[in-house]
Design a protein around this motif. Structure first.
Motif, PDB file in Angstrom:
ATOM      1  N   PHE A  67       0.844  -1.191   0.000  1.00  0.00           N
ATOM      2  CA  PHE A  67       0.000   0.000   0.000  1.00  0.00           C
ATOM      3  C   PHE A  67       0.883   1.246   0.000  1.00  0.00           C
ATOM      4  N   GLU A  68       0.476   2.237  -0.807  1.00  0.00           N
ATOM      5  CA  GLU A  68       1.148   3.528  -0.841  1.00  0.00           C
ATOM      6  C   GLU A  68       0.095   4.599  -0.580  1.00  0.00           C
ATOM      7  N   PHE A  69       0.267   5.353   0.521  1.00  0.00           N
ATOM      8  CA  PHE A  69      -0.688   6.391   0.897  1.00  0.00           C
ATOM      9  C   PHE A  69      -0.206   7.736   0.373  1.00  0.00           C
ATOM     10  N   LEU A  70      -1.141   8.522  -0.196  1.00  0.00           N
ATOM     11  CA  LEU A  70      -0.794   9.738  -0.920  1.00  0.00           C
ATOM     12  C   LEU A  70      -1.725  10.882  -0.576  1.00  0.00           C
ATOM     13  N   THR A  71      -1.245  12.093  -0.834  1.00  0.00           N
ATOM     14  CA  THR A  71      -2.078  13.281  -0.752  1.00  0.00           C
ATOM     15  C   THR A  71      -1.756  14.173  -1.942  1.00  0.00           C
ATOM     16  N   CYS A  72      -2.708  14.974  -2.367  1.00  0.00           N
ATOM     17  CA  CYS A  72      -2.510  15.924  -3.461  1.00  0.00           C
ATOM     18  C   CYS A  72      -1.922  17.194  -2.859  1.00  0.00           C
ATOM     19  N   ALA A  73      -0.819  17.672  -3.441  1.00  0.00           N
ATOM     20  CA  ALA A  73      -0.147  18.855  -2.890  1.00  0.00           C
ATOM     21  C   ALA A  73       0.387  19.732  -4.006  1.00  0.00           C
ATOM     22  N   LYS A  74       0.534  21.018  -3.690  1.00  0.00           N
ATOM     23  CA  LYS A  74       1.182  21.948  -4.619  1.00  0.00           C
ATOM     24  C   LYS A  74       2.667  21.961  -4.277  1.00  0.00           C
ATOM     25  N   TYR A 112      -7.227   0.999   9.359  1.00  0.00           N
ATOM     26  CA  TYR A 112      -7.259  -0.452   9.192  1.00  0.00           C
ATOM     27  C   TYR A 112      -7.353  -0.866   7.727  1.00  0.00           C
ATOM     28  N   LEU A 113      -6.773  -2.016   7.459  1.00  0.00           N
ATOM     29  CA  LEU A 113      -7.011  -2.764   6.235  1.00  0.00           C
ATOM     30  C   LEU A 113      -7.882  -3.937   6.672  1.00  0.00           C
ATOM     31  N   LYS A 114      -9.012  -4.114   6.000  1.00  0.00           N
ATOM     32  CA  LYS A 114      -9.887  -5.251   6.314  1.00  0.00           C
ATOM     33  C   LYS A 114     -10.095  -6.065   5.053  1.00  0.00           C
ATOM     34  N   ALA A 115     -10.091  -7.383   5.220  1.00  0.00           N
ATOM     35  CA  ALA A 115     -10.352  -8.311   4.115  1.00  0.00           C
ATOM     36  C   ALA A 115     -11.661  -9.030   4.422  1.00  0.00           C
ATOM     37  N   TYR A 116     -12.558  -9.029   3.429  1.00  0.00           N
ATOM     38  CA  TYR A 116     -13.869  -9.656   3.579  1.00  0.00           C
ATOM     39  C   TYR A 116     -14.058 -10.744   2.535  1.00  0.00           C
ATOM     40  N   LEU A 129      -3.043  -0.232  10.191  1.00  0.00           N
ATOM     41  CA  LEU A 129      -2.093   0.441   9.317  1.00  0.00           C
ATOM     42  C   LEU A 129      -0.875   0.875  10.115  1.00  0.00           C
ATOM     43  N   ALA A 130       0.295   0.843   9.457  1.00  0.00           N
ATOM     44  CA  ALA A 130       1.543   1.276  10.078  1.00  0.00           C
ATOM     45  C   ALA A 130       1.699   2.792   9.913  1.00  0.00           C
ATOM     46  N   PHE A 131       2.654   3.354  10.585  1.00  0.00           N
ATOM     47  CA  PHE A 131       2.943   4.787  10.513  1.00  0.00           C
ATOM     48  C   PHE A 131       3.950   5.059   9.393  1.00  0.00           C
ATOM     49  N   SER A 157      -9.778   1.884   5.708  1.00  0.00           N
ATOM     50  CA  SER A 157     -10.548   2.956   6.353  1.00  0.00           C
ATOM     51  C   SER A 157      -9.747   3.490   7.535  1.00  0.00           C
ATOM     52  N   LYS A 158     -10.094   4.708   7.950  1.00  0.00           N
ATOM     53  CA  LYS A 158      -9.495   5.221   9.180  1.00  0.00           C
ATOM     54  C   LYS A 158     -10.479   6.125   9.899  1.00  0.00           C
ATOM     55  N   GLU A 159     -10.371   6.113  11.219  1.00  0.00           N
ATOM     56  CA  GLU A 159     -11.178   6.992  12.055  1.00  0.00           C
ATOM     57  C   GLU A 159     -10.374   8.250  12.323  1.00  0.00           C
ATOM     58  N   VAL A 160     -11.051   9.399  12.236  1.00  0.00           N
ATOM     59  CA  VAL A 160     -10.379  10.680  12.415  1.00  0.00           C
ATOM     60  C   VAL A 160     -11.231  11.599  13.291  1.00  0.00           C
ATOM     61  N   ILE A 161     -10.580  12.583  13.881  1.00  0.00           N
ATOM     62  CA  ILE A 161     -11.278  13.689  14.532  1.00  0.00           C
ATOM     63  C   ILE A 161     -11.219  14.853  13.557  1.00  0.00           C
ATOM     64  N   LEU A 162     -12.382  15.416  13.230  1.00  0.00           N
ATOM     65  CA  LEU A 162     -12.463  16.618  12.407  1.00  0.00           C
ATOM     66  C   LEU A 162     -12.664  17.777  13.368  1.00  0.00           C
TER      67      LEU A 162
END
Length: 195
Positions: A67-74, A112-116, A129-131, A157-162
């Motif tokens: 897995f590669e986690f990404l964000t869109c940035a300028k 988390y990564l979940k497999a169903y 998920l790892a850091f 998926s991940k749980e976040v505080i907004l």
């Protein structure tokens, strides 16, 4: 044009180099990072996944997925996807009801990564998920489950505080799922070849 295809998991067996069948089963097929608008549209991030191999271990199939986690940035080179730790705090701007622009801080709690089991939605495996922006996970699948239905769904998926000036809520961000198909024999299973 800087596009990130989030659907096509390129899957390769440990002993073969061929394309394998993977079908996106949730939300969109492609993300772009070309403007300020895309930064907002991708405010929760994105990820790429690649199945590296599947191996039999007794009566279990072990599927290794990168897995590669990404964000869109300028950046100095323009807008582009950059790697980001899935637990990194991020922020985005919104227009409040009073017309003011507010900052929303996104503070990850867990991911988390979940497999169903496909079609049954039985939870087969769950990994925290790892850091790290790039990480491998080994999903353990009972061979008997694959004999019932020779495919699984992988979902992140991940749980976040907004957190903003006016509110603080806990939310779950679901990043979509991929379906992985297997060829199942009496004594084992391997990733399915695309025809």
């Amino acid at each position: 044009m800087n596009k990130l295809s989030l659907i096509a998991l390129s899957l390769f067996s440990i002993s073969f180099s061929y394309a394998l069948e993977t079908v996106k089963v949730f939300d969109g097929t492609e993300r772009t990072c070309e403007s300020e608008k895309d930064i907002f549209l991708n405010r929760n991030g994105a990820y790429r996944a690649k199945a590296l191999k599947s191996e039999m271990n007794d009566q279990q199939v072990e599927l290794t997925v990168k897995f590669e986690f990404l964000t869109c940035a300028k950046t100095d080179e323009g807008y582009k996807f950059v790697q980001i730790d899935p637990y990194s705090n991020t922020e985005y701007k919104i227009h409040a009801l009073d017309g003011e622009i507010q900052t929303v801080n996104v503070l990850p709690i867990n991911g988390y990564l979940k497999a169903y089991q496909d079609g049954v939605f039985k939870l087969i495996d769950r990994k925290e998920l790892a850091f790290k922006a790039v990480q491998n996970h080994v999903v353990q699948i009972d061979l008997k489950d694959l004999k019932q239905k020779p495919s699984i769904d992988l979902a992140v998926s991940k749980e976040v505080i907004l957190d903003s000036v006016d509110t603080q809520i806990i939310d779950t961000i679901r990043y979509g799922a991929f379906r992985v198909h297997f060829d199942v024999k009496e004594t084992g299973a391997s990733l399915k070849e695309v025809k």
